[in-house]
Design a protein around this motif. Structure first.
Motif, PDB file in Angstrom:
ATOM      1  N   LEU A 196      45.428  42.771  36.749  1.00  0.00           N
ATOM      2  CA  LEU A 196      45.834  41.854  35.684  1.00  0.00           C
ATOM      3  C   LEU A 196      44.650  41.025  35.192  1.00  0.00           C
ATOM      4  O   LEU A 196      44.449  40.857  33.982  1.00  0.00           O
ATOM      5  CB  LEU A 196      46.957  40.938  36.182  1.00  0.00           C
ATOM      6  CG  LEU A 196      47.521  39.943  35.157  1.00  0.00           C
ATOM      7  CD1 LEU A 196      48.127  40.682  33.975  1.00  0.00           C
ATOM      8  CD2 LEU A 196      48.562  39.032  35.823  1.00  0.00           C
ATOM      9  N   GLU A 197      43.844  40.532  36.130  1.00  0.00           N
ATOM     10  CA  GLU A 197      42.718  39.688  35.731  1.00  0.00           C
ATOM     11  C   GLU A 197      41.665  40.483  34.975  1.00  0.00           C
ATOM     12  O   GLU A 197      41.110  40.014  33.968  1.00  0.00           O
ATOM     13  CB  GLU A 197      42.100  39.018  36.961  1.00  0.00           C
ATOM     14  CG  GLU A 197      41.148  37.892  36.601  1.00  0.00           C
ATOM     15  CD  GLU A 197      40.738  37.043  37.780  1.00  0.00           C
ATOM     16  OE1 GLU A 197      40.056  36.029  37.572  1.00  0.00           O
ATOM     17  OE2 GLU A 197      41.094  37.402  38.938  1.00  0.00           O
TER      18      GLU A 197
ATOM     19  N   ASP B 151      43.140  41.206  31.467  1.00  0.00           N
ATOM     20  CA  ASP B 151      43.222  39.970  30.670  1.00  0.00           C
ATOM     21  C   ASP B 151      41.856  39.572  30.122  1.00  0.00           C
ATOM     22  O   ASP B 151      41.699  39.276  28.931  1.00  0.00           O
ATOM     23  CB  ASP B 151      43.777  38.822  31.523  1.00  0.00           C
ATOM     24  CG  ASP B 151      45.301  38.803  31.544  1.00  0.00           C
ATOM     25  OD1 ASP B 151      45.912  39.614  30.818  1.00  0.00           O
ATOM     26  OD2 ASP B 151      45.869  37.981  32.279  1.00  0.00           O
TER      27      ASP B 151
ATOM     28  N   ARG C  81      40.271  39.510  26.307  1.00  0.00           N
ATOM     29  CA  ARG C  81      39.688  38.312  25.687  1.00  0.00           C
ATOM     30  C   ARG C  81      38.308  38.602  25.106  1.00  0.00           C
ATOM     31  O   ARG C  81      37.988  38.186  23.985  1.00  0.00           O
ATOM     32  CB  ARG C  81      39.591  37.187  26.718  1.00  0.00           C
ATOM     33  CG  ARG C  81      38.983  35.913  26.141  1.00  0.00           C
ATOM     34  CD  ARG C  81      38.807  34.833  27.176  1.00  0.00           C
ATOM     35  NE  ARG C  81      37.986  33.745  26.652  1.00  0.00           N
ATOM     36  CZ  ARG C  81      37.530  32.733  27.363  1.00  0.00           C
ATOM     37  NH1 ARG C  81      37.848  32.637  28.650  1.00  0.00           N
ATOM     38  NH2 ARG C  81      36.786  31.796  26.811  1.00  0.00           N
TER      39      ARG C  81
ATOM     40  N   SER D 245      46.084  45.380  25.807  1.00  0.00           N
ATOM     41  CA  SER D 245      47.318  44.581  25.798  1.00  0.00           C
ATOM     42  C   SER D 245      48.545  45.456  26.026  1.00  0.00           C
ATOM     43  O   SER D 245      49.497  45.036  26.689  1.00  0.00           O
ATOM     44  CB  SER D 245      47.442  43.809  24.491  1.00  0.00           C
ATOM     45  OG  SER D 245      47.481  44.683  23.380  1.00  0.00           O
TER      46      SER D 245
ATOM     47  N   VAL E 220      48.873  45.990  29.754  1.00  0.00           N
ATOM     48  CA  VAL E 220      49.367  44.800  30.448  1.00  0.00           C
ATOM     49  C   VAL E 220      50.866  44.621  30.208  1.00  0.00           C
ATOM     50  O   VAL E 220      51.637  44.399  31.152  1.00  0.00           O
ATOM     51  CB  VAL E 220      48.596  43.543  29.987  1.00  0.00           C
ATOM     52  CG1 VAL E 220      49.208  42.281  30.599  1.00  0.00           C
ATOM     53  CG2 VAL E 220      47.127  43.651  30.376  1.00  0.00           C
TER      54      VAL E 220
ATOM     55  N   ASP F 244      53.288  36.594  33.097  1.00  0.00           N
ATOM     56  CA  ASP F 244      52.034  37.315  33.291  1.00  0.00           C
ATOM     57  C   ASP F 244      51.531  37.990  32.017  1.00  0.00           C
ATOM     58  O   ASP F 244      50.355  38.367  31.936  1.00  0.00           O
ATOM     59  CB  ASP F 244      52.182  38.364  34.400  1.00  0.00           C
ATOM     60  CG  ASP F 244      52.181  37.741  35.783  1.00  0.00           C
ATOM     61  OD1 ASP F 244      51.835  36.547  35.888  1.00  0.00           O
ATOM     62  OD2 ASP F 244      52.529  38.436  36.756  1.00  0.00           O
ATOM     63  N   LYS F 245      52.417  38.186  31.054  1.00  0.00           N
ATOM     64  CA  LYS F 245      51.974  38.811  29.812  1.00  0.00           C
ATOM     65  C   LYS F 245      51.585  37.780  28.737  1.00  0.00           C
ATOM     66  O   LYS F 245      51.143  38.142  27.655  1.00  0.00           O
ATOM     67  CB  LYS F 245      53.036  39.765  29.265  1.00  0.00           C
ATOM     68  CG  LYS F 245      54.293  39.103  28.745  1.00  0.00           C
ATOM     69  CD  LYS F 245      55.219  40.108  28.039  1.00  0.00           C
ATOM     70  CE  LYS F 245      55.843  41.072  29.024  1.00  0.00           C
ATOM     71  NZ  LYS F 245      56.881  41.902  28.369  1.00  0.00           N
TER      72      LYS F 245
ATOM     73  N   ASN G 231      49.087  35.681  28.478  1.00  0.00           N
ATOM     74  CA  ASN G 231      47.673  35.648  28.075  1.00  0.00           C
ATOM     75  C   ASN G 231      47.367  36.689  27.008  1.00  0.00           C
ATOM     76  O   ASN G 231      46.731  36.386  25.988  1.00  0.00           O
ATOM     77  CB  ASN G 231      46.763  35.869  29.289  1.00  0.00           C
ATOM     78  CG  ASN G 231      46.475  34.573  30.022  1.00  0.00           C
ATOM     79  OD1 ASN G 231      46.231  33.540  29.416  1.00  0.00           O
ATOM     80  ND2 ASN G 231      46.517  34.621  31.340  1.00  0.00           N
ATOM     81  N   VAL G 232      47.829  37.930  27.224  1.00  0.00           N
ATOM     82  CA  VAL G 232      47.535  38.962  26.226  1.00  0.00           C
ATOM     83  C   VAL G 232      48.363  38.757  24.966  1.00  0.00           C
ATOM     84  O   VAL G 232      47.915  39.082  23.862  1.00  0.00           O
ATOM     85  CB  VAL G 232      47.736  40.385  26.784  1.00  0.00           C
ATOM     86  CG1 VAL G 232      46.733  40.691  27.869  1.00  0.00           C
ATOM     87  CG2 VAL G 232      49.138  40.619  27.255  1.00  0.00           C
TER      88      VAL G 232
END
Length: 712
Positions: A287-288, A291, A295, A310, A313, A322-323, A325-326
């Motif tokens: 995930l990190e 993400d 970015r 995206s 994710v 958890d989604k 951020n995207v």
């Protein structure tokens, strides 16, 4: 004539020489060896007509680079002459040279090939050390070589020094350099393709294990070596996670250095090392990586990669949170892709999923008063000491709200106060987040636009102070909006430099949009201050027919009210400057028709808008049958500038006086007009607005011309 090692039994020349007796031909073998260093020093001395003690330093460098080969000496010295490193000095009446630059001068290709062939004559230990060095590029620091010796448990430095003696390497300023790219390539190609990957991987793992805390250069070098090896070099499954983690750390370091292209490459390589089922087995790591890669893709303008990342994710995350951020990055990409309405709508929908309602049904006035009441319960000191926000969902929610501020400012300015209130409300209730300064700076700008510049100035300064507490993630945007308010209090010429700080902060954060916005608004302020003229208007003023066109200009004008308003004002301004009455009246009328949906924030552009719409209105009033309507419009602009002059006489006094003069002219109060024209000229001169001093003189001239007072 041939070089040793360049012929074989199949060479026609060699066959002829071997059969001299059969063809009754006579030949003499002359073997030309390389010169020794003393002979070579004498040759250089005689060539340059200087004593040997003067040329010894030069001949020593050239000898080491050519091994005394006469042909290579000739090539290198010709090359030095062409590049100005060996040149005649008329003042000294002798040859002179640049020792430092010659020492690092690359060898000509033929010389490099000669040295490349000579590698085979080296000892196995020296060749092995050259292979190690070649894996790290064309050069490496001596300190790094020492670290590598310790971690690999190999002798490197003494072997590399031997290569320096052979002319294959240079050792200067604490770095070992290959004398030519071909030498580095030859050393690297001594390893077969499989061994290259294996060695890169072993060096990378050794460096990763030996990298000390905070040793960023070793970390990045280790990641580079592992990425050169590729996932196929991994033999133990556990190493996949190790390498992916290492790339994650390297990518974060690259982001700290604001190198988002490099950071993306690390995250992308980290993803490539993940094995199948990595979402199930290494969820947080996956995930990190995804993400942060997304970015960086957004910052780099790589919308295609952002879309692919995206989608992955969204397909594999375990929770809606958890989604987020995207999803935030996707809304940003929509805004950057000229789909601002879609971006705003998607952000509002996501906020509703997080139980955040903007309560848009209220009036704007009620919303502003509620925010003022909320803030009166706390002092600035108490706000600055508010606890930090810790809830991850709320932190990302404020990111969506902060993004809405700028978007709605452009196409839905009526809703800006509701977004501002929600940011401030959540910041005071849930804790200060990295996005909290956005709410306070926009509120300060909103109050200033409504006429309360002193309170607005207070809140933009508070927003700037908050940056020191919560970090500078949004510093570019905060400084940009704050500066636009500051110029209504401080001398505009002094406030200009703040936009440079905003630009720098934006670049560090990877915020390309606000970097551009700071640049644009600085240029706008410079134009208002008379520091810099806009190219398009200069072309018009010098009578050029060249017109700068904007792609899809008609579409932008039709779809965005802010752009339409700016478009109408620009045309009205140009028509006024060229005294085109009919065009000026037409365009300023269109401007007044669309100004109801003006930006909620106070911006530097409002200064010129107030000044020139006022000037045009009074001009039209003197020629129109509907004089009172136009005088009322001009009076509105005059009162706006008068109010701003109360907070900054430096920037606004001359503009206010000029509108007073034009209004008096329109009302036939000629004595008052004469006084105000003089005051406008003197105030503009005193406060260093030379362009507006010239404008006041020009309008005064039209006034006196109308009165028939030609001597004035």
């Amino acid at each position: 004539c041939y070089r040793e090692g360049e012929t074989d039994n199949c060479n026609p020349l060699w066959k002829t020489l071997c059969n001299n007796d059969l063809v009754n031909a006579r030949s003499t073998d002359v073997k030309l060896d390389c010169m020794d260093e003393e002979t070579f020093t004498t040759m250089v001395s005689e060539t340059l007509c200087l004593l040997p003690r003067l040329t010894r330093c030069l001949s020593s460098i050239i000898y080491r680079k050519t091994k005394g080969n006469p042909l290579f000496v000739s090539q290198l010295m010709i090359s030095l002459g062409k590049e100005g490193l060996l040149r005649p000095s008329l003042s000294r009446r002798r040859w002179e040279w640049d020792k430092e630059k010659i020492q690092f001068q690359k060898l000509p290709d033929d010389v490099a090939m000669f040295f490349t062939n000579s590698i085979e004559a080296l000892s196995e230990d020296v060749k092995a050390s050259l292979c190690v060095l070649s894996c790290f590029g064309s050069s490496a620091e001596t300190a790094f070589i020492k670290t590598l010796e310790r971690l690999l448990k190999k002798t490197l430095l003494s072997n590399l020094d031997a290569a320096v003696e052979e002319g294959l390497l240079d050792n200067k300023d604490g770095r070992y350099h290959f004398s030519h790219d071909r030498i580095q390539e030859a050393a690297y190609n001594m390893l077969n393709f499989v061994d290259q990957g294996r060695f890169h991987f072993s060096y990378g793992m050794a460096l990763a294990d030996g990298a000390g805390e905070g040793d960023d250069s070793i970390l990045l070098t280790a990641a580079n070596q592992l990425n050169l090896a590729g996932p196929e070099a991994v033999q133990d499954k556990s190493q996949n996670v190790t390498v992916a983690n290492l790339n994650l750390q390297a990518g974060k370091k690259a982001m700290e250095m604001s190198d988002f292209m490099l950071a993306y490459s690390y995250f992308d390589n980290g993803i490539s090392f993940l094995r199948k089922k990595h979402w199930e087995e290494h969820y947080r790591l996956s995930l990190e990586l995804f993400d942060l890669a997304a970015r960086c893709a957004l910052t780099n303008g790589d919308i295609v990669s952002l879309k692919l990342l995206s989608e992955q994710v969204i397909a594999y995350v375990r929770s809606y949170e958890d989604k987020l951020n995207v999803l935030y990055l996707v809304t940003c990409s929509l805004a950057f892709s000229s789909k601002l309405p879609d971006s705003i709508q998607k952000s509002i929908e996501i906020l509703r999923m997080l139980d955040i309602d903007l309560q848009e049904s209220r009036s704007t006035e009620a919303c502003v008063q509620e925010t003022i009441t909320l803030l009166t319960t706390r002092t600035d000191e108490e706000i600055l000491n508010t606890r930090q926000m810790t809830e991850p969902t709320m932190i990302i929610a404020l990111k969506f709200l902060a993004k809405l501020e700028l978007g709605m400012t452009q196409i839905k300015p009526r809703l800006v106060p509701f977004v501002t209130q929600k940011i401030i409300e959540l910041s005071l209730a849930k804790g200060i987040s990295p996005m909290s300064p956005i709410g306070f700076v926009y509120f300060g700008s909103l109050l200033s636009k409504r006429g309360d510049i002193s309170s607005g100035y207070r809140y933009v300064k508070l927003a700037l102070s908050l940056l020191d507490k919560v970090g500078r993630e949004c510093a570019g945007e905060v400084i940009c909006i704050a500066t636009q308010v500051k110029i209504f209090v401080e001398p505009i010429q002094a406030a200009l430099e703040h936009h440079n700080d905003g630009y720098a902060a934006s670049i560090v954060a990877g915020d390309v949009f606000n970097a551009l916005l700071n640049t644009l608004l600085k240029n706008s302020c410079m134009y208002i201050a008379g520091v810099k003229r806009v190219q398009r208007d200069v072309l018009r003023l010098i009578g050029s027919d060249e017109e700068v066109t904007i792609p899809e200009e008609e579409k932008l004008v039709a779809s965005n009210n802010s752009v339409l308003k700016t478009f109408c004002f620009r045309n009205a301004y140009i028509s006024f400057m060229f005294r085109s009455y009919d065009d000026a009246k037409e365009h300023v009328s269109k401007f007044y028709d669309c100004r109801e949906n003006a930006w909620a924030n106070l911006m530097a552009t409002h200064i010129n808008t107030a000044l020139y719409t006022g000037l045009i209105s009074f001009w039209v009033a003197r020629k129109s049958r509907d004089a009172q309507c136009w005088i009322a419009r001009g009076n509105e602009s005059k009162l706006t500038l008068k109010r701003w002059a109360e907070s900054s006489r430096w920037t606004f006094e001359n503009k206010w006086y000029l509108l007073e003069a034009e209004e008096s002219f329109s009302n036939n109060d000629y004595e008052a007009a004469k006084l105000f024209y003089k005051q406008a000229v003197s105030s503009a001169k005193l406060h260093k607005f030379v362009h507006e001093e010239a404008l006041a003189y020009e309008l005064a001239a039209y006034f006196y011309l109308e009165l028939g007072e030609m001597e004035q």
